[in-house]
Write an enzyme that holds these catalytic residues in place. Structure first.
Site, mmCIF file in Angstrom:
data_model
loop_
_atom_site.group_PDB
_atom_site.id
_atom_site.type_symbol
_atom_site.label_atom_id
_atom_site.label_comp_id
_atom_site.label_asym_id
_atom_site.label_seq_id
_atom_site.Cartn_x
_atom_site.Cartn_y
_atom_site.Cartn_z
ATOM 1 N N ARG A 259 -8.770 12.243 12.188
ATOM 2 C CA ARG A 259 -7.339 11.949 12.418
ATOM 3 C C ARG A 259 -6.508 13.236 12.397
ATOM 4 O O ARG A 259 -6.758 14.121 11.580
ATOM 5 C CB ARG A 259 -6.847 10.937 11.386
ATOM 6 C CG ARG A 259 -7.567 9.596 11.576
ATOM 7 C CD ARG A 259 -7.105 8.553 10.605
ATOM 8 N NE ARG A 259 -5.713 8.183 10.852
ATOM 9 C CZ ARG A 259 -5.017 7.380 10.047
ATOM 10 N NH1 ARG A 259 -5.581 6.886 8.958
ATOM 11 N NH2 ARG A 259 -3.768 7.085 10.325
ATOM 12 N N ASP B 206 1.747 -1.334 11.686
ATOM 13 C CA ASP B 206 0.463 -1.820 11.158
ATOM 14 C C ASP B 206 0.207 -3.287 11.509
ATOM 15 O O ASP B 206 -0.874 -3.813 11.237
ATOM 16 C CB ASP B 206 0.409 -1.620 9.638
ATOM 17 C CG ASP B 206 0.383 -0.130 9.273
ATOM 18 O OD1 ASP B 206 0.007 0.693 10.137
ATOM 19 O OD2 ASP B 206 0.742 0.202 8.136
ATOM 20 N N SER C 49 6.999 9.203 12.264
ATOM 21 C CA SER C 49 5.865 9.020 11.354
ATOM 22 C C SER C 49 6.329 9.182 9.927
ATOM 23 O O SER C 49 6.827 10.233 9.527
ATOM 24 C CB SER C 49 4.764 10.050 11.642
ATOM 25 O OG SER C 49 3.901 10.138 10.514
ATOM 26 N N ARG D 4 -6.755 1.405 17.713
ATOM 27 C CA ARG D 4 -6.518 -0.041 17.614
ATOM 28 C C ARG D 4 -6.182 -0.688 18.952
ATOM 29 O O ARG D 4 -6.223 -1.917 19.062
ATOM 30 C CB ARG D 4 -5.419 -0.333 16.573
ATOM 31 C CG ARG D 4 -5.903 -0.122 15.157
ATOM 32 C CD ARG D 4 -4.846 -0.446 14.120
ATOM 33 N NE ARG D 4 -5.392 -0.248 12.776
ATOM 34 C CZ ARG D 4 -4.669 -0.018 11.696
ATOM 35 N NH1 ARG D 4 -3.356 0.040 11.784
ATOM 36 N NH2 ARG D 4 -5.250 0.149 10.523
ATOM 37 N N LYS E 4 0.839 -1.211 0.000
ATOM 38 C CA LYS E 4 0.000 0.000 0.000
ATOM 39 C C LYS E 4 0.874 1.262 0.000
ATOM 40 O O LYS E 4 0.641 2.184 -0.779
ATOM 41 C CB LYS E 4 -0.932 -0.030 1.215
ATOM 42 C CG LYS E 4 -1.850 1.173 1.344
ATOM 43 C CD LYS E 4 -3.036 0.882 2.240
ATOM 44 C CE LYS E 4 -2.708 0.880 3.716
ATOM 45 N NZ LYS E 4 -2.410 2.211 4.289
ATOM 46 N N SER E 5 1.866 1.305 0.872
ATOM 47 C CA SER E 5 2.729 2.498 0.935
ATOM 48 C C SER E 5 3.438 2.734 -0.396
ATOM 49 O O SER E 5 3.550 3.865 -0.872
ATOM 50 C CB SER E 5 3.790 2.323 2.025
ATOM 51 O OG SER E 5 3.182 2.301 3.287
ATOM 52 N N GLN F 130 4.443 9.223 7.392
ATOM 53 C CA GLN F 130 3.549 10.104 6.627
ATOM 54 C C GLN F 130 3.970 11.558 6.787
ATOM 55 O O GLN F 130 4.014 12.316 5.817
ATOM 56 C CB GLN F 130 2.104 9.892 7.082
ATOM 57 C CG GLN F 130 1.599 8.500 6.714
ATOM 58 C CD GLN F 130 0.211 8.217 7.227
ATOM 59 O OE1 GLN F 130 -0.346 8.988 8.007
ATOM 60 N NE2 GLN F 130 -0.353 7.093 6.810
#
Ligand code: S3P
Length: 442
Positions: free
Chosen positions: A125, A322, A170, A353, A23-24, A172
């Site tokens: 978020r 993840d 992070s 989570r 996905k990344s 992102q």
């Protein structure tokens, strides 16, 4: 709402499995292909909803992208760093934090404004972690709660490079700043407390940008155009993780995992499994490196009876962030007390989570609790079938399905649509492996 009924598996899993593109990497392929000069061609791209959102956003900014029918092959006519056009309406990014945060970085350097929106999970978020340093570089970012929540509007500007220490590791946030750095005067340097996934660094290098990785710091300089590239996207280790756990836990399993992304900033789960006593058979001969990232093949057989409890330190979290939900399931079957320390970042994923895994595995009979932001699991404990919820989070959903496969009695999991954000053929793969389940529409 769709629901799945999982019947405990009687047979082990066996076969050779390949997984959809990581996905990344798939997000980054679309971003870098769009910003490069020339035509890029990618195969094994993840056709999951998250990556489709990134693709649609770039199409809305004037990039021509054509795809095979199953959307796993993309041909992108890159427009160059300065070639994007203002979108006519807001860019909807569904459930995808990666799309929103990385796009904020790209948009910071444009000469237009764009608004980014998402579903209710994404709208809750935190975005200030990206907006704040991009603001320091010169971009104007507005959004709910002082730029923290979507809808977020980014007005690009002439940017100035900064040297920024991330408060939390992070990928992102780091990636957003590095992408903005492609448009900034001077050097943009990002330093992390721990190393998060380094795909953006690798893509920058591979596509020809001027980038330098030095321990926990990475810096980028503007001035070089990105050049189009073509390659196959490595299989997603975060998707493979559910089948790795299932193979380990279901007696009589023997599964070969083919062409899996092999990057130490992502393979933390392999290190934890080794610590739990798991033996891998690695097929080193066929290790491949076609694009910016290497792949590996390996085989796992069932090893449930010898699994030992594990501890995960805060510094190890980024390389398996993840995989915590599925590691919680594995911990319920391991001997001793497993502890996942200081995992506060899990509270701001697609759902909280820590809460989703503790509450739902408790329903299934696990001995699991949270203390602050740590998770403590005592094992081994037999799991029992129950009615559980995904909290609309794909990784909670797939982890609970694996728990259902080894539970005693039937498990009903509600809200399974979310699985298509990252693993649209998850149920097809279960069918290939002769796992019984029934999907119900409610
Ligand atoms: C991602 C980074 C991770 C991860 C997410 C994808 C990325 O988030 O949880 O699924 O592609 O950069 P962080 O920003 O917490 O590292």
């Amino acid at each position: 709402m769709k629901t799945v009924k999982i019947v405990p598996a009687r047979l082990g899993l066996s076969g050779k499995l390949s997984f959809p593109g990581d996905k990344s990497l798939s997000h980054r392929a679309v971003i870098f292909g769009s910003l490069a000069e020339g035509r890029s061609h990618f195969t094994n791209v993840l056709p999951g909803e998250d990556c489709v959102c990134t693709r649609k956003a770039f199409e809305a900014m004037g990039v021509r992208i054509s795809s095979s029918k199953d959307q796993t092959e993309l041909t992108i006519d890159g427009v160059g760093l300065k070639g994007l056009k203002a979108p006519k309406s807001a860019l909807y990014l569904g459930n995808s934090g990666t799309s929103m945060r990385l796009l904020m970085g790209v948009l910071a350097g444009q000469d237009f404004s764009a608004t980014l929106t998402g579903d209710s999970s994404l709208s809750g978020r935190p975005m200030r972690r990206v907006a704040e340093p991009l603001g320091r570089m010169g971009a104007k970012i507005t959004g709910k709660d002082n730029g923290n929540f979507a809808p977020i509007t980014v007005t690009g500007a002439s940017l100035q490079g900064i040297s920024y220490h991330l408060p939390v590791a992070s990928a992102q946030v780091k990636s957003a700043l590095l992408l903005a750095g492609l448009y900034a005067k001077g050097t943009t340097r990002v330093t992390e407390p721990e190393k998060s996934r380094n795909h953006t660094e690798k893509f920058l290098k591979f596509f020809g940008a001027s980038v330098n990785e030095d321990g926990l710091s990475v810096s980028v300089q503007a001035g070089k155009e990105l050049k189009a590239k073509s390659f196959a996207i490595a299989g997603d280790i975060s998707s493979a993780a559910f089948f790795m756990a299932a193979a380990l836990l279901m007696p009589g399993s023997a599964v070969e995992f083919r062409s899996i992304l092999n990057n130490p900033t992502r393979t933390g789960i392999v290190e934890i499994l080794k610590r739990m006593g798991v033996k891998f058979v690695f097929d080193l001969d066929t290790k491949g490196e076609e694009g910016p990232e290497p792949t590996i093949n390996f085989m796992l057989t069932s090893q449930a009876l010898k699994l030992q409890a594990f501890e995960i330190k805060k510094s190890e979290l980024p390389s398996l962030i993840d995989e915590i939900p599925i590691l919680c399931v594995l911990a319920t079957q391991a001997k001793g007390t497993s502890i996942i320390h200081d995992a506060g970042e899990l509270r701001v994923k697609e759902t909280d989570r820590i809460n989703s895994m503790v509450s739902q595995l408790t329903r299934m009979g696990a001995d699991i609790k949270s203390e602050g932001n740590s998770i403590i699991i005592q094992g081994p404990t037999p799991l029992k079938g129950a009615v559980v919820s995904s909290f609309k989070d794909h990784r909670t959903a797939m982890s609970l399905i694996v728990a259902g496969l080894i539970a005693d009695g039937e498990t009903t999991l509600e809200d399974i649509e979310c699985i298509s954000t990252s693993f649209p053929n998850f149920f097809d793969l279960l069918t290939t492996l002769k796992v019984s389940f029934e999907i119900l529409n409610k």
